[in-house]
Design a protein around this motif. Structure first.
Motif, mmCIF file in Angstrom:
data_model
loop_
_atom_site.group_PDB
_atom_site.id
_atom_site.type_symbol
_atom_site.label_atom_id
_atom_site.label_comp_id
_atom_site.label_asym_id
_atom_site.label_seq_id
_atom_site.Cartn_x
_atom_site.Cartn_y
_atom_site.Cartn_z
ATOM 1 N N PHE A 193 0.841 -1.207 0.000
ATOM 2 C CA PHE A 193 0.000 0.000 0.000
ATOM 3 C C PHE A 193 0.872 1.252 0.000
ATOM 4 O O PHE A 193 0.647 2.199 -0.774
ATOM 5 N N PHE A 194 1.884 1.261 0.886
ATOM 6 C CA PHE A 194 2.788 2.407 0.969
ATOM 7 C C PHE A 194 3.477 2.660 -0.367
ATOM 8 O O PHE A 194 3.530 3.799 -0.858
ATOM 9 N N LEU A 195 4.001 1.609 -0.975
ATOM 10 C CA LEU A 195 4.733 1.775 -2.229
ATOM 11 C C LEU A 195 3.825 2.233 -3.363
ATOM 12 O O LEU A 195 4.232 3.045 -4.209
ATOM 13 N N ASN A 196 2.617 1.732 -3.394
ATOM 14 C CA ASN A 196 1.696 2.165 -4.443
ATOM 15 C C ASN A 196 1.298 3.629 -4.283
ATOM 16 O O ASN A 196 0.901 4.274 -5.252
ATOM 17 N N GLU A 197 1.463 4.158 -3.085
ATOM 18 C CA GLU A 197 1.230 5.578 -2.850
ATOM 19 C C GLU A 197 2.441 6.430 -3.233
ATOM 20 O O GLU A 197 2.300 7.478 -3.863
ATOM 21 N N VAL A 198 3.642 5.991 -2.844
ATOM 22 C CA VAL A 198 4.810 6.871 -2.982
ATOM 23 C C VAL A 198 5.615 6.662 -4.262
ATOM 24 O O VAL A 198 6.261 7.604 -4.737
ATOM 25 N N ILE A 199 5.604 5.462 -4.820
ATOM 26 C CA ILE A 199 6.442 5.215 -5.999
ATOM 27 C C ILE A 199 6.040 6.083 -7.190
ATOM 28 O O ILE A 199 6.921 6.608 -7.897
#
Length: 386
Positions: free
Chosen positions: A214-220
């Motif tokens: 979830f975090f990576l799909n937000e920040v990447i």
């Protein structure tokens, strides 16, 4: 490889002048004075960058912009913390610093049971001892269910060892495990530590992987838009400890990681010490497999022991074949047409390091300089032979 050194800022006893004299051209650092989860402001970023460049060095990698615990847990204000992280990515990019190392380890960063373990030659090294870890969990922390995570042999040795420990030895063990690093987590009291651990009750490996995804799909997407690469550091040690799930410790875990977001900005810090402590990891094979996603190298070597213990060995010693590792790196560098930033990690305390014991544990000047020199020579020999 682009040769770098980790620097902990103005309070670090290892100065920028020392780093330059050691032969490194780049620095790996962070805004250690910014509280975890807060936005890194452009003015503060630029101030550190200017200091590094005034010393004739470059700021090659940020290590780290820490992930706030609420993001890992997906609780409380985690969405705002993610927005803060996105803004920090934009701000470092605006200052021309576009490489970010981070990790997703619950509660603690790397964990050791001894910070000054004496080697036969009189130098000291970092050590993770499985029996001492069992003592901490069973008798000092008194973690419920800890006995299920150790073999009967380790538990028996832990019971015997605990009975003969002095109060000073017990304090040393607790202090080692509860010790923080600048910019990640402060030194913790046992009560604070237990409270942080308790937040993960019931969390599975898949739960934590889902939160990382979830975090990576937000920040990447923000990183990619700003030309920034994110490079996750593997878990250290690469095994579950303290009842906490560890989710970046194997080839299969890295397969999951790169699959979370299909982007070159979603990458890896390849730490040969962390991954090398897992006997099932074939490091050269993994470098070849994930070569396009490796953005940063931590080169160190650990000597594995049968019960899962290990210590930080010579950079060219230990249980991993550093020749094959550097050879694999040279091949992917040639394929990609780049030099990967590398830093010699977790040096021994040697010579004046032993006398002027002021550096952060594992980050002594001479021990790392020795490692850098050995790795530099190894790389030169390999590249001349290819």
């Amino acid at each position: 490889m682009k040769q770098t050194f980790r620097w902990f800022g103005e309070t670090d006893s290892v100065q920028l002048a020392h780093i330059k004299q050691a032969g490194a051209t780049g620095v790996v650092t962070a805004l250690h004075h910014i509280k975890n989860g807060e936005v890194w402001g452009i003015e503060e970023i630029q101030k550190v960058k200017n200091t590094i460049e005034a010393a004739g060095l470059t700021w090659d990698f940020i290590e780290s912009i820490p992930i706030h615990e609420n993001i890992k847990l997906q609780k409380g204000d985690y969405l705002q913390r993610i927005e803060n992280y996105k803004q920090s990515i934009k701000n470092v990019a605006a200052c021309g610093v576009k490489n970010i190392c981070y990790n997703f380890m619950p509660v603690l960063d790397w964990t050791r049971t001894q910070l000054f373990w004496t080697l036969p030659n009189g130098a000291t090294a970092l050590r993770f001892d499985k029996v001492e870890m069992a003592v901490f969990e069973m008798y000092l922390m008194e973690r419920k269910g800890a006995e299920n995570d150790y073999t009967a042999e380790v538990l028996a040795k832990a019971e015997t060892y605990f009975k003969q420990m002095s109060s000073e030895e017990k304090k040393r063990l607790s202090d080692c495990i509860l010790k923080g690093l600048p910019g990640t987590v402060d030194d913790l009291s046992m009560d604070e530590f237990k409270a942080m651990i308790a937040q993960y009750d019931g969390y599975s490996h898949q739960d934590l992987k889902n939160n990382l995804s979830f975090f990576l799909n937000e920040v990447i997407p923000v990183a990619e838009e700003n030309g920034v690469v994110m490079a996750i550091h593997p878990d250290d040690p690469p095994m579950d400890i303290l009842g906490l799930p560890r989710i970046i410790k194997s080839e299969a875990d890295l397969d999951d990681l790169v699959g979370f977001v299909n982007s070159p900005s979603n990458g890896i810090t390849f730490c040969t010490g962390s991954l090398g402590a897992n006997p099932n990891n074939d490091l050269p094979k993994m470098i070849e497999k994930f070569g396009d996603r490796i953005h940063f190298l931590h080169l160190r070597n650990v000597r594995r022991e049968a019960d899962g213990s290990f210590f930080e060995d010579e950079h060219l010693g230990g249980s991993s074949d550093m020749y094959q590792v550097v050879k694999a790196v040279a091949k992917i560098e040639a394929k990609r047409g780049i030099e990967l930033p590398m830093r010699p990690d977790h040096g021994h305390q040697i010579i004046d390091d032993l006398i002027n014991n002021k550096a952060y544990c594992g980050y002594t000047a001479l021990g790392r300089m020795k490692g850098l020199a050995e790795l530099r020579g190894l790389e030169l020999g390999i590249k001349r032979s290819l």
